[in-house]
Design a protein around this motif. Structure first.
Motif, PDB file in Angstrom:
ATOM      1  N   CYS A  23     101.036 -71.723 -79.549  1.00 13.76           N
ATOM      2  CA  CYS A  23     100.520 -70.357 -79.675  1.00 13.76           C
ATOM      3  C   CYS A  23     100.355 -70.123 -81.180  1.00 13.76           C
ATOM      4  CB  CYS A  23     101.498 -69.349 -79.056  1.00 13.76           C
ATOM      5  SG  CYS A  23     103.138 -69.366 -79.796  1.00 13.76           S
ATOM      6  N   LYS A  24      99.771 -68.990 -81.535  1.00 11.17           N
ATOM      7  CA  LYS A  24      99.650 -68.693 -82.965  1.00 11.17           C
ATOM      8  C   LYS A  24     101.058 -68.443 -83.519  1.00 11.17           C
ATOM      9  CE  LYS A  24      96.875 -65.303 -81.994  1.00 11.17           C
ATOM     10  NZ  LYS A  24      96.265 -63.990 -82.141  1.00 11.17           N
ATOM     11  N   GLU A  45      98.844 -57.570 -83.776  1.00 12.38           N
ATOM     12  CA  GLU A  45      98.637 -58.472 -82.632  1.00 12.38           C
ATOM     13  C   GLU A  45      98.751 -57.720 -81.303  1.00 12.38           C
ATOM     14  OE1 GLU A  45      97.642 -61.493 -82.579  1.00 12.38           O
ATOM     15  OE2 GLU A  45      98.103 -62.186 -80.543  1.00 12.38           O
ATOM     16  N   GLU A  46      99.622 -56.712 -81.299  1.00 12.81           N
ATOM     17  CA  GLU A  46      99.896 -55.946 -80.076  1.00 12.81           C
ATOM     18  C   GLU A  46      98.630 -55.333 -79.489  1.00 12.81           C
ATOM     19  OE1 GLU A  46     103.913 -53.337 -79.230  1.00 12.81           O
ATOM     20  OE2 GLU A  46     102.597 -52.801 -80.892  1.00 12.81           O
ATOM     21  N   ALA A  47      97.671 -55.015 -80.367  1.00  9.98           N
ATOM     22  CA  ALA A  47      96.429 -54.376 -79.921  1.00  9.98           C
ATOM     23  C   ALA A  47      95.675 -55.248 -78.919  1.00  9.98           C
ATOM     24  CB  ALA A  47      95.555 -54.069 -81.132  1.00  9.98           C
ATOM     25  N   LEU A  96     113.763 -71.886 -77.412  1.00  9.73           N
ATOM     26  CA  LEU A  96     113.099 -70.605 -77.658  1.00  9.73           C
ATOM     27  C   LEU A  96     111.658 -70.798 -78.124  1.00  9.73           C
ATOM     28  CD1 LEU A  96     115.951 -68.446 -79.256  1.00  9.73           C
ATOM     29  CD2 LEU A  96     115.141 -68.503 -76.890  1.00  9.73           C
ATOM     30  N   LEU A  97     111.393 -71.874 -78.866  1.00 13.85           N
ATOM     31  CA  LEU A  97     110.001 -72.142 -79.261  1.00 13.85           C
ATOM     32  C   LEU A  97     109.153 -72.422 -78.028  1.00 13.85           C
ATOM     33  CD1 LEU A  97     110.539 -74.410 -82.423  1.00 13.85           C
ATOM     34  CD2 LEU A  97     109.514 -72.119 -82.403  1.00 13.85           C
ATOM     35  N   ARG A  98     109.739 -73.157 -77.065  1.00 18.46           N
ATOM     36  CA  ARG A  98     108.996 -73.445 -75.825  1.00 18.46           C
ATOM     37  C   ARG A  98     108.827 -72.187 -74.987  1.00 18.46           C
ATOM     38  NH1 ARG A  98     108.083 -79.083 -73.473  1.00 18.46           N
ATOM     39  NH2 ARG A  98     108.495 -80.453 -75.234  1.00 18.46           N
ATOM     40  N   LYS A  99     109.858 -71.349 -74.951  1.00 18.88           N
ATOM     41  CA  LYS A  99     109.763 -70.086 -74.216  1.00 18.88           C
ATOM     42  C   LYS A  99     108.707 -69.196 -74.883  1.00 18.88           C
ATOM     43  CE  LYS A  99     113.039 -66.824 -72.230  1.00 18.88           C
ATOM     44  NZ  LYS A  99     114.438 -66.399 -72.238  1.00 18.88           N
ATOM     45  N   GLY A 100     108.753 -69.176 -76.207  1.00 17.44           N
ATOM     46  CA  GLY A 100     107.817 -68.353 -76.975  1.00 17.44           C
ATOM     47  C   GLY A 100     106.368 -68.718 -76.698  1.00 17.44           C
ATOM     48  N   GLU A 101     106.068 -69.997 -76.657  1.00 16.23           N
ATOM     49  CA  GLU A 101     104.674 -70.405 -76.464  1.00 16.23           C
ATOM     50  C   GLU A 101     104.172 -70.024 -75.073  1.00 16.23           C
ATOM     51  OE1 GLU A 101     104.427 -74.665 -76.950  1.00 16.23           O
ATOM     52  OE2 GLU A 101     105.298 -75.042 -74.978  1.00 16.23           O
ATOM     53  N   GLN A 102     105.113 -69.883 -74.115  1.00 15.21           N
ATOM     54  CA  GLN A 102     104.706 -69.495 -72.758  1.00 15.21           C
ATOM     55  C   GLN A 102     104.528 -67.988 -72.624  1.00 15.21           C
ATOM     56  OE1 GLN A 102     107.687 -71.271 -70.266  1.00 15.21           O
ATOM     57  NE2 GLN A 102     106.641 -73.235 -70.217  1.00 15.21           N
ATOM     58  N   GLN A 103     105.307 -67.234 -73.400  1.00 20.48           N
ATOM     59  CA  GLN A 103     105.328 -65.789 -73.200  1.00 20.48           C
ATOM     60  C   GLN A 103     104.543 -65.005 -74.238  1.00 20.48           C
ATOM     61  OE1 GLN A 103     109.447 -64.656 -73.075  1.00 20.48           O
ATOM     62  NE2 GLN A 103     109.805 -65.721 -71.130  1.00 20.48           N
ATOM     63  N   ALA A 104     104.250 -65.627 -75.376  1.00 18.43           N
ATOM     64  CA  ALA A 104     103.640 -64.862 -76.462  1.00 18.43           C
ATOM     65  C   ALA A 104     102.306 -65.469 -76.894  1.00 18.43           C
ATOM     66  CB  ALA A 104     104.588 -64.822 -77.654  1.00 18.43           C
ATOM     67  N   THR A 105     101.430 -64.623 -77.434  1.00 19.12           N
ATOM     68  CA  THR A 105     100.200 -65.138 -78.048  1.00 19.12           C
ATOM     69  C   THR A 105     100.454 -65.392 -79.532  1.00 19.12           C
ATOM     70  OG1 THR A 105      99.515 -62.852 -78.423  1.00 19.12           O
ATOM     71  CG2 THR A 105      98.645 -63.955 -76.446  1.00 19.12           C
ATOM     72  N   LYS A 110     110.721 -74.323 -90.293  1.00 19.72           N
ATOM     73  CA  LYS A 110     109.565 -74.219 -91.189  1.00 19.72           C
ATOM     74  C   LYS A 110     108.423 -75.104 -90.712  1.00 19.72           C
ATOM     75  CE  LYS A 110     111.477 -72.562 -95.463  1.00 19.72           C
ATOM     76  NZ  LYS A 110     111.716 -72.822 -96.881  1.00 19.72           N
ATOM     77  N   ARG A 111     108.771 -76.286 -90.204  1.00 18.45           N
ATOM     78  CA  ARG A 111     107.720 -77.181 -89.730  1.00 18.45           C
ATOM     79  C   ARG A 111     107.089 -76.649 -88.449  1.00 18.45           C
ATOM     80  NH1 ARG A 111     109.035 -82.912 -91.754  1.00 18.45           N
ATOM     81  NH2 ARG A 111     107.974 -83.503 -89.881  1.00 18.45           N
ATOM     82  N   ALA A 112     107.888 -76.054 -87.585  1.00 18.71           N
ATOM     83  CA  ALA A 112     107.347 -75.476 -86.346  1.00 18.71           C
ATOM     84  C   ALA A 112     106.371 -74.352 -86.677  1.00 18.71           C
ATOM     85  CB  ALA A 112     108.480 -74.946 -85.475  1.00 18.71           C
ATOM     86  N   PHE A 113     106.698 -73.593 -87.725  1.00 21.52           N
ATOM     87  CA  PHE A 113     105.849 -72.466 -88.086  1.00 21.52           C
ATOM     88  C   PHE A 113     104.773 -72.850 -89.107  1.00 21.52           C
ATOM     89  CE2 PHE A 113     109.260 -70.268 -85.990  1.00 21.52           C
ATOM     90  CZ  PHE A 113     108.589 -69.252 -85.325  1.00 21.52           C
ATOM     91  N   GLY A 114     104.675 -74.161 -89.377  1.00 18.65           N
ATOM     92  CA  GLY A 114     103.598 -74.635 -90.246  1.00 18.65           C
ATOM     93  C   GLY A 114     103.784 -74.263 -91.701  1.00 18.65           C
TER      94      GLY A 114
END
Ligand code: AMP
Ligand code: MG
Length: 336
Positions: free
Chosen positions: A233-234, A253-255, A293-302, A324-328
């Motif tokens: 996800c982003k 993002e919420e918009a 949580l990163l895996r949960k996040g990618e499923q639940q969040a944009t 830091k690497r996960a968040f690029g």
């Protein structure tokens, strides 16, 4: 192919041994993350791991062995401190890099003259390695670049239909990959930070360096040059002092989408009314929860918004590196 998630019963361990001897790949629980294992002595079996993961051909694999396995035929000597390190930390989340005799497949170390060896403490891993009684090359059991797996279900999500067996040992207790330690020089040198910290190694053997690749140089631990652990996800990442900016990013993002914060408990408490994923309070807790949580996040969040944890030293060095690497924020020099 049907992918079975199974326990370490005698019957399934026998099946795992048969598969490994036939050059197949078997996923298994370890205390750090799940591994994707194959016979390290077989070129064909090792190449299967690279193909399944889509792993770059210059990112070497760690060889896993059970605690009574004699590694001396695999390694070409060792420095005096190595025995003390094994006594202090093995079985456990420490990978030791030795000079190699070249006995395992040349594809394991990708042309390096060294070999990385780990003795995991997980009873499931030990039972599997004992049953196979071979050196098992095993990277993390995720598709290349994706978040490392810390449950059997995570492995299934990446490899359903592609591998025959996942040896389930429950959720991984450490949660981030092993510390990789170069044991080829006069003093040990950390190539990848993990649960066995520099401070712990200094305590055991007196000295320990931390390797940082100089620009333009081929890194000693090639895997560290790759983008890694990325949720699908982003993402955005903010230091703690920029919480207001992070909130503005969330609102924007919420918009049109579904933002979510990933942050330590203390910051979650400040973010009442926002969607949050709670990393926890202690460094060990944050290590254990991060990948799930990163895996949960990618499923639940944009959009997943990471907030940098406050603490930095010890176990947090490894957590910060993965986060830091996960968040690029830091991903070395290569994009694949
Ligand atoms: P993974 O198995 O996905 O946790 O990645 C294994 C890590 O160990 C990578 O970062 C590799 O670069 C590192 N590694 C494996 N073998 C060696 C070696 N012989 N020398 C240095 N680093 C290694
Ligand atoms: Mg990996």
């Amino acid at each position: 192919m049907e992918t079975n998630i199974v326990s370490r019963s005698r019957g399934w361990l026998d099946r795992a041994k048969t598969l490994i001897e036939a050059g197949e790949v078997v996923a298994f629980h370890t205390e750090t993350v799940y591994g994707l294992g194959a016979n390290a002595l077989s070129d064909e079996a090792v190449l299967k791991i690279f193909a399944l993961k889509g792993r770059p051909a210059d990112n070497p694999l760690i060889v896993h062995v059970h605690k009574d396995y004699d590694i001396s035929p695999l390694i070409d000597g060792e420095p005096p401190y190595a025995a003390a390190l094994r006594r202090a930390f093995l079985p456990g989340p420490l990978t030791m890099v030795y000079p190699s005799t070249g006995k395992v497949s040349k594809y394991v170390s990708c042309g390096l003259d060294t070999l990385a060896i780990r003795v995991p403490s997980s009873p499931t891993a030990q039972a599997f390695l004992k049953a196979a009684d071979l050196p098992i090359a095993a990277p993390s059991a995720n598709l290349s670049k994706h978040v490392s797996p810390v449950t059997a279900r995570h492995v299934f999500d990446d490899f359903n239909g592609k591998i025959p067996l996942i040896l389930d040992g429950g959720a991984c207790s450490s949660g981030i990959e092993s510390t990789v330690l170069d044991c080829t020089g006069d003093i040990p040198q950390i190539l990848r930070e993990g649960l066995v910290t520099r401070e712990m190694i200094v305590e055991a053997v007196g000295e320990c360096g931390v390797y940082h690749a100089k620009s333009g140089e081929r890194p000693k631990s090639p895997g560290m040059a790759y983008k890694h652990y990325s949720p699908r996800c982003k993402t955005a990442y903010f230091p703690r002092e920029e919480l207001e900016k992070a909130v503005a990013c969330y609102r924007e993002e919420e918009a049109c989408g579904a933002p979510c914060f990933l942050c330590e408990s203390e910051v979650c408490a400040l973010l009442q009314g926002f969607r949050t994923l709670d990393l926890g309070r202690t460094p060990e807790e944050m290590a254990r929860r991060l990948y799930a949580l990163l895996r949960k996040g990618e499923q639940q969040a944009t959009l997943l918004i990471g907030i940098e944890p406050r603490e930095k030293g010890g176990v947090m060095a490894g957590v910060m590196n993965r986060m830091k690497r996960a968040f690029g924020v830091e991903h070395g020099t290569k994009e694949s």
